[in-house]
Design a protein around this motif. Structure first.
Motif, PDB file in Angstrom:
ATOM      1  N   LEU A 174       0.728  -1.000  -0.071  1.00 30.99           N
ATOM      2  CA  LEU A 174       0.014  -0.090  -0.099  1.00 30.99           C
ATOM      3  C   LEU A 174       0.709   1.353  -0.151  1.00 30.99           C
ATOM      4  O   LEU A 174       1.880   1.213   0.780  1.00 30.99           O
ATOM      5  CB  LEU A 174      -0.886   0.151   1.143  1.00 30.99           C
ATOM      6  CG  LEU A 174      -2.123  -1.210   1.388  1.00 30.99           C
ATOM      7  CD1 LEU A 174      -2.443  -1.160   2.701  1.00 30.99           C
ATOM      8  CD2 LEU A 174      -2.892  -1.098   0.170  1.00 30.99           C
ATOM      9  N   VAL A 175       0.479   2.251  -0.764  1.00 34.54           N
ATOM     10  CA  VAL A 175       1.229   3.386  -0.910  1.00 34.54           C
ATOM     11  C   VAL A 175       0.063   4.496  -0.610  1.00 34.54           C
ATOM     12  O   VAL A 175      -1.203   4.469  -0.594  1.00 34.54           O
ATOM     13  CB  VAL A 175       1.909   3.688  -1.934  1.00 34.54           C
ATOM     14  CG1 VAL A 175       3.055   2.827  -2.160  1.00 34.54           C
ATOM     15  CG2 VAL A 175       0.766   3.733  -3.307  1.00 34.54           C
ATOM     16  N   VAL A 176       0.478   5.827  -0.223  1.00 31.55           N
ATOM     17  CA  VAL A 176      -0.494   6.818   0.154  1.00 31.55           C
ATOM     18  C   VAL A 176      -0.211   8.147  -0.555  1.00 31.55           C
ATOM     19  O   VAL A 176       0.484   9.130  -0.336  1.00 31.55           O
ATOM     20  CB  VAL A 176      -0.591   7.286   1.673  1.00 31.55           C
ATOM     21  CG1 VAL A 176      -1.447   8.278   1.934  1.00 31.55           C
ATOM     22  CG2 VAL A 176      -0.493   5.882   2.469  1.00 31.55           C
ATOM     23  N   PRO A 177      -0.540   8.257  -1.780  1.00 31.91           N
ATOM     24  CA  PRO A 177      -0.318   9.324  -2.742  1.00 31.91           C
ATOM     25  C   PRO A 177      -1.264  10.325  -2.642  1.00 31.91           C
ATOM     26  O   PRO A 177      -2.514  10.063  -2.234  1.00 31.91           O
ATOM     27  CB  PRO A 177      -0.291   8.737  -4.220  1.00 31.91           C
ATOM     28  CG  PRO A 177      -1.108   7.552  -4.184  1.00 31.91           C
ATOM     29  CD  PRO A 177      -1.083   6.774  -2.726  1.00 31.91           C
ATOM     30  N   MET A 212       0.080   1.483 -11.878  1.00 33.49           N
ATOM     31  CA  MET A 212       0.947   1.086 -10.874  1.00 33.49           C
ATOM     32  C   MET A 212       0.011   0.344  -9.800  1.00 33.49           C
ATOM     33  O   MET A 212       0.705  -0.117  -8.950  1.00 33.49           O
ATOM     34  CB  MET A 212       1.629   2.477 -10.067  1.00 33.49           C
ATOM     35  CG  MET A 212       2.656   3.097 -11.098  1.00 33.49           C
ATOM     36  SD  MET A 212       4.134   2.025 -10.928  1.00 33.49           S
ATOM     37  CE  MET A 212       5.481   3.099 -11.651  1.00 33.49           C
ATOM     38  N   PHE A 213      -1.269   0.474 -10.024  1.00 30.11           N
ATOM     39  CA  PHE A 213      -2.231   0.028  -9.062  1.00 30.11           C
ATOM     40  C   PHE A 213      -2.950  -1.192  -9.587  1.00 30.11           C
ATOM     41  O   PHE A 213      -3.001  -1.646 -10.330  1.00 30.11           O
ATOM     42  CB  PHE A 213      -3.131   1.190  -8.698  1.00 30.11           C
ATOM     43  CG  PHE A 213      -2.639   2.519  -8.324  1.00 30.11           C
ATOM     44  CD1 PHE A 213      -1.657   2.432  -7.227  1.00 30.11           C
ATOM     45  CD2 PHE A 213      -3.384   3.592  -8.700  1.00 30.11           C
ATOM     46  CE1 PHE A 213      -1.133   3.635  -6.916  1.00 30.11           C
ATOM     47  CE2 PHE A 213      -2.547   4.955  -8.245  1.00 30.11           C
ATOM     48  CZ  PHE A 213      -1.762   4.636  -7.271  1.00 30.11           C
ATOM     49  N   ASN A 215      -4.785   9.348  -0.471  1.00 24.31           N
ATOM     50  CA  ASN A 215      -5.549   8.250  -0.640  1.00 24.31           C
ATOM     51  C   ASN A 215      -4.518   6.961  -0.350  1.00 24.31           C
ATOM     52  O   ASN A 215      -3.401   7.037  -0.572  1.00 24.31           O
ATOM     53  CB  ASN A 215      -6.068   8.196  -1.910  1.00 24.31           C
ATOM     54  CG  ASN A 215      -6.752   9.572  -2.382  1.00 24.31           C
ATOM     55  OD1 ASN A 215      -8.190   9.551  -2.108  1.00 24.31           O
ATOM     56  ND2 ASN A 215      -5.992  10.563  -2.837  1.00 24.31           N
ATOM     57  N   VAL A 216      -5.310   6.063   0.220  1.00 24.96           N
ATOM     58  CA  VAL A 216      -4.615   4.476   0.337  1.00 24.96           C
ATOM     59  C   VAL A 216      -4.868   3.742  -0.972  1.00 24.96           C
ATOM     60  O   VAL A 216      -5.929   3.551  -1.091  1.00 24.96           O
ATOM     61  CB  VAL A 216      -4.924   4.018   1.538  1.00 24.96           C
ATOM     62  CG1 VAL A 216      -4.210   2.727   1.667  1.00 24.96           C
ATOM     63  CG2 VAL A 216      -4.605   4.648   2.705  1.00 24.96           C
ATOM     64  N   CYS A 217      -3.761   3.325  -1.483  1.00 24.65           N
ATOM     65  CA  CYS A 217      -3.919   2.831  -2.815  1.00 24.65           C
ATOM     66  C   CYS A 217      -3.180   1.368  -3.029  1.00 24.65           C
ATOM     67  O   CYS A 217      -1.913   1.246  -2.210  1.00 24.65           O
ATOM     68  CB  CYS A 217      -3.363   3.635  -3.992  1.00 24.65           C
ATOM     69  SG  CYS A 217      -4.105   5.115  -4.220  1.00 24.65           S
TER      70      CYS A 217
END
Length: 400
Positions: free
Chosen positions: A128-131, A144-145, A308-310
């Motif tokens: 998970l990343v938070v962009p 990327m998602f 956002n958490v992606c």
């Protein structure tokens, strides 16, 4: 319903895709967003790569026993999270680990360029990343998602309608909203001697030499604030308007103490500044300890943002990641997070649990009228270079 819009745009997330450029020609996001934001007191060790080990014993003779393969190493019950610095409550991670028996490997980055550089360099083992909103659009276009399974996320229904189907992630296919806020003006009322309503008040006091002022060290944020003050869109691609904003900042170089790299609120709290252009949550955190510190969304308008958490496309622990996303959408967890960070929650079920003072503060939860003057930063395509050139001139002029 929240409803910030730019002229001709009709909804909170600027629903019309026609107003958003889908082509990132520079292959990089032009700015670091809010560019921050707030207190993360918990950090785990760097993420470890899990490897499958196999061994082969070479045959000494044609009649030797065949090599025996070592059994694959079982996958640890973990989830790997990559988030902004100072943007998580330590107790939330600990509670998740205790409740689900899943270890959170937590790593931080300082800005959007850092995140994008890491993901583009790849491969990574993050789940998970938070962009920021604008970065979601870019990374989505770069494939990327991955899409989480909604069946594993029953708390998805807690998301406020305002945050459903945002322009940067149609249908919320890859992400869930994390926090949202504004970029505005923090100030010490003892130093200013009066309430600040907007940038007009700020620059009047600065010209008079009565206050020490700092702006964010971010071209889109600081130029965007001045563009709004001058009556233009913060997403303009008109070189004349961009250069007019740049000339305004150059003309006020003597009144601007610094362009702070997301430390304006700290300098304000330490008494080294009187007015700081910074993210809402950063200022609100310091307001707890100093009643003289105030925050206002400028009357001329301001930048609004959503983090956002992606889920990443190659997430090695997809189900654990979905579990963590669902956990963040729990009403009590969502409220605890926003109460700790002092940013606004996108979780409608959590809103009744938000501290009453925060819930009723127009700096955190603006009125409909103020929301109509808020703008998301969007891709400006080839005009990115115009912003970067103008910013270089501003910094060079400020250093003289």
């Amino acid at each position: 319903n929240f409803c910030p819009f730019e002229e001709g745009q009709s909804a909170f997330f600027q629903w019309s895709h026609n107003n958003i450029s889908a082509d990132f020609k520079n292959r990089r996001i032009e700015m670091n967003h809010k560019m921050k934001v707030i207190s993360k007191f918990f950090q785990f060790a760097p993420i470890l790569l899990l490897v499958l080990v196999s061994a082969c014993a070479p045959a000494a003779t044609p009649t030797a026993e065949p090599a025996t393969e070592v059994a694959p190493v079982p996958q640890d019950n973990v989830v790997n999270v990559y988030n902004w610095s100072d943007y998580m409550d330590e107790s939330i991670l600990a509670d998740f680990e205790e409740k689900f028996g899943v270890t959170v490997n937590y790593t931080e980055y300082g800005g959007m360029d850092d995140l994008i550089d890491v993901l583009e360099a790849g491969p990574v083992d993050y789940d998970l990343v938070v962009p920021a909103d604008y970065a979601v659009e870019y990374l989505r276009n770069e494939s990327m998602f991955g899409a989480p399974d909604r069946a594993n996320m029953p708390n998805f229904g807690n998301i406020a309608p305002t945050f459903i189907n945002p322009y940067f992630d149609p249908g919320n296919r890859y992400c869930i909203p994390y926090q949202w806020g504004t970029t505005g003006i923090g100030y010490n009322i003892q130093a200013t001697g009066k309430e600040i309503l907007g940038w007009g008040d700020v620059f009047d006091l600065a010209v008079e030499g009565r206050v020490r002022l700092s702006l964010l060290a971010d071209p889109r944020e600081s130029l965007g604030a001045v563009l709004l003050f001058l009556g233009y869109s913060p997403n303009t691609t008109n070189p004349v308007e961009i250069n007019e904003a740049a000339e305004f900042l150059k003309a006020h170089a003597d009144q601007i103490v610094s362009y702070a790299p997301d430390t304006g609120s700290e300098l304000l709290a330490a008494g080294e500044l009187d007015i700081a252009h910074d993210y809402s949550g950063d200022i609100f955190q310091h307001m707890e300890n100093n009643p003289d510190i105030r925050y206002v969304i400028p009357s001329e308008g301001a930048i609004i943002w959503s983090d956002n958490v992606c889920l990443l496309a190659n997430a090695p622990h997809k189900e654990n990641a979905e579990m963590f996303m669902n956990y963040l959408l729990d009403p009590e967890v969502g409220a605890a997070l926003s109460n700790y960070l002092r940013y606004a929650t996108p979780n409608q079920a959590a809103l009744p649990l938000i501290n009453e003072s925060d819930r009723n503060d127009p700096g955190l939860y603006p009125s409909e009228d103020v929301l109509s003057k808020l703008f998301f930063l969007t891709d400006v395509g080839e005009a990115t270079q115009v912003y970067e050139d103008a910013w270089s001139e501003i910094l060079a002029n400020h250093a003289e």
